[in-house]
Design a protein around this motif. Structure first.
Motif: not given
Length: 342
Positions: A285-301
């Protein structure tokens, strides 16, 4: 090896026209553009990176600093960065902040000396004053972690809220003696996740036991060692919330060394939802982070910064998800024994 002059000759256009096509300028006719592209393909022409830099002052390369390249959490963040970088024809260099010879000033110098166009920091555990000063002059994005009061664009989740949500879920399952294995408490992630843990206990009028709060370093070994300490207490906890999945896995292994069953004898939960979380026994049981989206959004910025695009906001908080699996013991009080997001 073919040169740009060879391409121009093959396409029957000027060298300047070839250069404009390769730089994706929109001032070349469709006919000439196609002729150049056909010549490039036929001759297998590879543009010279140094020549491109001398013409444009852009390297088409970005640098990503990862806090620990062995931590599986960052692999999907990197995948998100790399995917968009490839689409925009940028190369990606990676530096490991855990490497014995890592020096944050070296990566800052690479930006200052224009060896890379931009920088994505997946950690804030560097010389923060230098980072903030550099951010005033260069294109920098901070992802996963953040700095208070900075104008550097940031992409993350709300770690306080996510940690509070996880702790409240354990309380709702009737656990009252909940321990927390923190991340490093000199880092914002360790501090924020501890803050959320405490907030949940205080909201439910459950005393915060300082002995139940033990610091780890996000590694499996630290999870094991801290859990061993917790289980050696006379008044041992009935649930343990580890600030990342690797420490949670180490904690479960320590419980097994004590001949304790997870979750029947003690519940263990984590944070991040790395790939192994759903494959571990018991499933975590864990907290799921949107890791791919974090990476893609950071590159987009970062691309927006490089292209001098105005930013509508500087801090982006993405949604996390509570993934309920076996390790919390939810099925001991519920008929639903399947993995489910909350």
């Amino acid at each position: 090896m073919p040169t740009i002059k060879d391409v121009a000759k093959q396409a029957n256009v000027s060298v300047a026209t070839v250069s404009r096509v390769l730089s994706k300028a929109d001032t070349v006719s469709e006919k000439n553009t196609q002729s150049v592209l056909d010549a490039v393909e036929k001759l297998n022409y590879k543009p010279n990176a140094l020549g491109r830099y001398l013409r444009t002052a852009h390297t088409k390369t970005i640098l990503v600093v990862v806090p620990d390249i062995t931590n599986p959490f960052f692999s999907n963040v990197m995948k998100g960065i790399q995917t968009l970088a490839n689409q925009r024809e940028y190369d990606v260099l990676v530096m490991d902040a855990e490497h014995a010879h890592f020096d944050s000033m070296k990566c800052f110098d690479m930006l200052e000396q224009k060896q890379v166009d931009g920088l994505i920091m997946l950690t804030s555990r560097v010389d923060q004053n230098s980072l903030l000063e550099l951010g005033k002059q260069h294109s920098i994005v901070l992802a996963c972690e953040y700095l208070e009061g900075t104008t550097i664009p940031t992409v993350s989740i709300d770690n306080v809220s996510a940690s509070r949500k996880m702790t409240e879920y354990l309380i709702d399952l009737s656990y009252t003696n909940i321990a927390h294995i923190t991340g490093p408490l000199e880092a914002v992630l360790g501090i924020d996740r501890l803050r959320g843990f405490k907030q949940a206990l205080q909201t439910k009028d459950i005393p915060v036991k300082t002995s139940y709060i033990q610091e780890g370093d996000f590694s499996i070994d630290s999870g094991y060692n801290v859990m061993f300490k917790l289980l050696s207490m006379e008044d041992r906890p009935d649930a343990v919330f580890a600030a990342n999945d690797e420490m949670a896995m180490g904690a479960i292994n320590a419980a097994k060394a004590f001949d304790l069953r997870v979750p029947e004898d003690i519940a263990v939960v984590g944070f991040d939802d790395i790939r192994m979380a759903s494959m571990f026994t018991p499933q975590l049981t864990t907290i799921s982070q949107p890791t791919f989206d974090i990476g893609q959004k950071s590159m987009s910025l970062l691309l927006d910064l490089l292209n001098k695009e105005p930013l509508t906001q500087s801090q982006f908080v993405l949604e996390d998800t509570l993934m309920v699996r076996d390790s919390c013991g939810h099925y001991l009080t519920s008929k639903d024994d399947t993995e489910s997001p909350v």
